[in-house]
Design an enzyme around this catalytic site. Structure first.
Site, PDB file in Angstrom:
ATOM      1  N   ASP A  96       0.864  -1.181   0.000  1.00 44.72           N
ATOM      2  CA  ASP A  96       0.000   0.000   0.000  1.00 44.72           C
ATOM      3  C   ASP A  96       0.904   1.236   0.000  1.00 44.72           C
ATOM      4  O   ASP A  96       2.120   1.133   0.207  1.00 44.72           O
ATOM      5  CB  ASP A  96      -0.881  -0.055   1.258  1.00 44.72           C
ATOM      6  CG  ASP A  96      -1.584   1.247   1.562  1.00 44.72           C
ATOM      7  OD1 ASP A  96      -2.214   1.804   0.644  1.00 44.72           O
ATOM      8  OD2 ASP A  96      -1.490   1.717   2.713  1.00 44.72           O
ATOM      9  N   ASP A 117      -0.140   5.130   1.210  1.00 43.24           N
ATOM     10  CA  ASP A 117      -0.352   6.005   2.377  1.00 43.24           C
ATOM     11  C   ASP A 117      -0.290   5.219   3.680  1.00 43.24           C
ATOM     12  O   ASP A 117      -1.021   4.241   3.869  1.00 43.24           O
ATOM     13  CB  ASP A 117      -1.712   6.698   2.283  1.00 43.24           C
ATOM     14  CG  ASP A 117      -1.686   7.925   1.383  1.00 43.24           C
ATOM     15  OD1 ASP A 117      -0.585   8.319   0.958  1.00 43.24           O
ATOM     16  OD2 ASP A 117      -2.753   8.483   1.112  1.00 43.24           O
ATOM     17  N   ARG A 148      -0.430  11.060   2.155  1.00 42.40           N
ATOM     18  CA  ARG A 148      -0.328  12.138   1.166  1.00 42.40           C
ATOM     19  C   ARG A 148       0.999  12.883   1.231  1.00 42.40           C
ATOM     20  O   ARG A 148       1.116  14.000   0.764  1.00 42.40           O
ATOM     21  CB  ARG A 148      -1.488  13.145   1.305  1.00 42.40           C
ATOM     22  CG  ARG A 148      -2.819  12.626   0.849  1.00 42.40           C
ATOM     23  CD  ARG A 148      -2.819  12.156  -0.603  1.00 42.40           C
ATOM     24  NE  ARG A 148      -2.308  13.121  -1.545  1.00 42.40           N
ATOM     25  CZ  ARG A 148      -1.482  12.808  -2.542  1.00 42.40           C
ATOM     26  NH1 ARG A 148      -1.037  11.594  -2.684  1.00 42.40           N
ATOM     27  NH2 ARG A 148      -1.072  13.739  -3.381  1.00 42.40           N
ATOM     28  N   ARG A 151     -12.230   9.612 -10.623  1.00 37.57           N
ATOM     29  CA  ARG A 151     -11.065   8.870 -11.092  1.00 37.57           C
ATOM     30  C   ARG A 151     -11.552   7.803 -12.052  1.00 37.57           C
ATOM     31  O   ARG A 151     -12.725   7.448 -12.049  1.00 37.57           O
ATOM     32  CB  ARG A 151     -10.316   8.242  -9.915  1.00 37.57           C
ATOM     33  CG  ARG A 151      -9.822   9.258  -8.890  1.00 37.57           C
ATOM     34  CD  ARG A 151      -9.225   8.593  -7.661  1.00 37.57           C
ATOM     35  NE  ARG A 151      -8.818   9.566  -6.651  1.00 37.57           N
ATOM     36  CZ  ARG A 151      -8.418   9.245  -5.429  1.00 37.57           C
ATOM     37  NH1 ARG A 151      -8.380   7.963  -5.047  1.00 37.57           N
ATOM     38  NH2 ARG A 151      -8.057  10.181  -4.572  1.00 37.57           N
ATOM     39  N   ARG A 193      -6.378  18.632   7.330  1.00 40.88           N
ATOM     40  CA  ARG A 193      -6.529  17.186   7.102  1.00 40.88           C
ATOM     41  C   ARG A 193      -6.333  16.415   8.404  1.00 40.88           C
ATOM     42  O   ARG A 193      -7.125  15.547   8.771  1.00 40.88           O
ATOM     43  CB  ARG A 193      -5.507  16.767   6.035  1.00 40.88           C
ATOM     44  CG  ARG A 193      -5.385  15.280   5.789  1.00 40.88           C
ATOM     45  CD  ARG A 193      -4.230  15.011   4.829  1.00 40.88           C
ATOM     46  NE  ARG A 193      -4.580  15.397   3.468  1.00 40.88           N
ATOM     47  CZ  ARG A 193      -5.046  14.559   2.544  1.00 40.88           C
ATOM     48  NH1 ARG A 193      -5.230  13.282   2.847  1.00 40.88           N
ATOM     49  NH2 ARG A 193      -5.313  14.978   1.335  1.00 40.88           N
ATOM     50  N   SER A 206     -11.266  10.875   3.285  1.00 43.20           N
ATOM     51  CA  SER A 206     -12.174  10.520   2.198  1.00 43.20           C
ATOM     52  C   SER A 206     -12.581   9.057   2.227  1.00 43.20           C
ATOM     53  O   SER A 206     -12.127   8.271   3.059  1.00 43.20           O
ATOM     54  CB  SER A 206     -11.529  10.847   0.842  1.00 43.20           C
ATOM     55  OG  SER A 206     -10.385  10.039   0.645  1.00 43.20           O
ATOM     56  N   ASP A 259     -13.716   5.853  -0.851  1.00 40.08           N
ATOM     57  CA  ASP A 259     -13.790   5.501  -2.258  1.00 40.08           C
ATOM     58  C   ASP A 259     -15.092   4.765  -2.541  1.00 40.08           C
ATOM     59  O   ASP A 259     -15.559   3.965  -1.726  1.00 40.08           O
ATOM     60  CB  ASP A 259     -12.615   4.602  -2.656  1.00 40.08           C
ATOM     61  CG  ASP A 259     -11.270   5.303  -2.486  1.00 40.08           C
ATOM     62  OD1 ASP A 259     -11.230   6.529  -2.701  1.00 40.08           O
ATOM     63  OD2 ASP A 259     -10.290   4.629  -2.144  1.00 40.08           O
ATOM     64  N   ASP A 265      -1.705  -0.565   6.046  1.00 40.91           N
ATOM     65  CA  ASP A 265      -2.021  -0.064   7.393  1.00 40.91           C
ATOM     66  C   ASP A 265      -3.514  -0.089   7.703  1.00 40.91           C
ATOM     67  O   ASP A 265      -3.906  -0.258   8.854  1.00 40.91           O
ATOM     68  CB  ASP A 265      -1.474   1.354   7.577  1.00 40.91           C
ATOM     69  CG  ASP A 265      -2.144   2.372   6.674  1.00 40.91           C
ATOM     70  OD1 ASP A 265      -2.429   3.487   7.137  1.00 40.91           O
ATOM     71  OD2 ASP A 265      -2.384   2.067   5.491  1.00 40.91           O
ATOM     72  N   THR A 268      -3.111 -13.906  -0.549  1.00 41.46           N
ATOM     73  CA  THR A 268      -2.009 -13.117  -0.005  1.00 41.46           C
ATOM     74  C   THR A 268      -1.682 -13.540   1.420  1.00 41.46           C
ATOM     75  O   THR A 268      -2.498 -14.137   2.120  1.00 41.46           O
ATOM     76  CB  THR A 268      -2.336 -11.602   0.028  1.00 41.46           C
ATOM     77  OG1 THR A 268      -3.347 -11.364   1.019  1.00 41.46           O
ATOM     78  CG2 THR A 268      -2.804 -11.108  -1.336  1.00 41.46           C
TER      79      THR A 268
END
Length: 262
Positions: free
Chosen positions: A23, A25, A32, A134, A152, A190, A192, A219, A236
Site C-alpha cells: 500500500d 499512504d 499524502r 477517477r 486534514r 475521504s 472511495d 495499514d 495473499t
C-alpha cells in the site's frame, strides 16, 4: 535502513515466485506525503531479492508525486486506482473505467446525492473538491480535498470521534443498494466508491499466476479499511503495519526468513 544480514549475503539470489505488494499512504509514506529517501533506498535493495509492487487507491499522478518520477522503473508492478490502471515493467497492462461500468445516469445519481449530503453536514471545516472523479472510482471527501495538511490532520482526529465518514457510508449503502457498490474508508479525509470487486484485490488477477507467494503490507487492514480485502484474501499473506518504519522492519523480517529457507 538497507536490506541486510542473511539477505544481503544472498543478494544475487532473487526469490522466484515471491512478490511483495505495498500500500502507499501510511505504509510507504505518511498519508499524502512523499516517501523518504531511506524508504526508496530500502525498496531498491529489496528488489534485488524479490519482485515488488505497489497498489494504491489514488491515481497515477498522485502516487508518482509520493514515490518519485522513477515510479514505473522502480517497481515490477504499479497498480493505481486499486489496479484498474495496471503497469508491468513500466508498460500499461490494462485499464478499466467506472463510467463504463455504471453508466452516466448512475454516476450522476451518486455525485448529486453526495453533494446534497455534504451540503447539509455540519463539521468544523469545509474547503473544496468534495468529489474527485477517477477512472476506477469516485473519491468522496466531506471536508474537501483542497484542505491543508493541518486541516486534514484535524479532520482525521474529529472523524475518529464523530464517525462522519462511517455515517455517510451507512447512508450510501442504503441509498445505492441496487448498484452493487463498495464504499471503502481510506486515508485521512475521504472514502472511495466503486463496483464490488474493484477493491485492491482487483490487482491480484495480474500477478496470482506468476507469484504463488504474495506478501501484502498495508495499514488500513481492519474491516471497512481500504486494505482489508486484499489483506484478508487467501491469495495473499497479509502484514498489518503502523507506519513506514514498521513496513521496513516487517519486510526485512520476511526477507531474512526467505533467505534462511533457501
Amino acid at each position: 535502513r538497507r536490506v541486510h544480514g542473511e539477505a544481503q549475503r544472498n543478494s544475487m539470489a532473487k526469490h522466484a515466485g515471491v512478490l511483495f505488494l505495498f500500500d502507499v499512504d501510511g505504509t510507504l509514506s505518511l498519508p499524502r506525503q512523499d516517501a523518504l529517501p531511506n524508504m526508496l533506498q530500502f525498496l531498491k535493495d529489496l528488489r534485488q531479492h524479490v519482485a515488488i509492487g505497489v497498489v494504491g487507491g489514488s491515481d497515477f499522478t498522485k502516487i508518482k508525486e509520493q514515490l518519485g518520477n522513477g515510479l514505473l522503473q522502480n517497481f515490477d508492478y504499479v497498480f493505481t486506482e486499486n489496479g484498474l490502471q495496471a503497469y508491468k515493467d513500466g508498460e500499461l497492462l490494462a485499464s478499466q473505467s467506472i463510467q463504463t461500468a455504471l453508466g452516466e445516469n448512475n454516476l450522476q445519481r451518486i455525485i448529486n446525492w453526495c453533494l446534497h449530503y455534504i451540503a447539509d453536514l455540519q463539521i468544523p471545516v469545509k474547503r473544496g473538491t468534495f468529489i474527485e472523479y477517477r477512472a476506477g472510482m469516485l473519491n468522496v471527501s466531506p471536508i474537501g480535498r483542497n484542505c491543508s495538511q493541518a486541516e486534514r490532520d484535524a479532520f482525521f482526529a474529529y472523524d475518529k470521534i464523530h464517525g462522519i465518514r462511517a455515517k455517510m457510508v451507512t447512508a450510501m449503502q442504503q441509498e445505492f443498494a441496487d448498484l452493487n457498490l463498495k464504499f471503502s474508508i481510506g486515508g485521512q479525509i475521504s472514502m472511495d466508491v466503486f463496483p464490488v470487486g474493484w477493491d485492491k484485490t482487483y490487482c491480484l488477477r495480474f500477478v496470482e499466476q506468476q507469484y504463488p507467494i504474495i506478501h501484502f503490507f498495508g495499514d488500513r487492514t481492519d474491516v471497512g479499511g481500504n486494505d482489508h480485502e486484499i489483506y484478508a484474501d487467501p491469495r495473499t499473506i497479509g502484514h498489518k503495519v503502523v507506519n513506514p518504519d514498521d513496513t521496513m522492519a516487517q519486510a526485512q523480517a520476511v526477507v531474512d526468513s526467505l533467505s534462511q529457507q533457501s
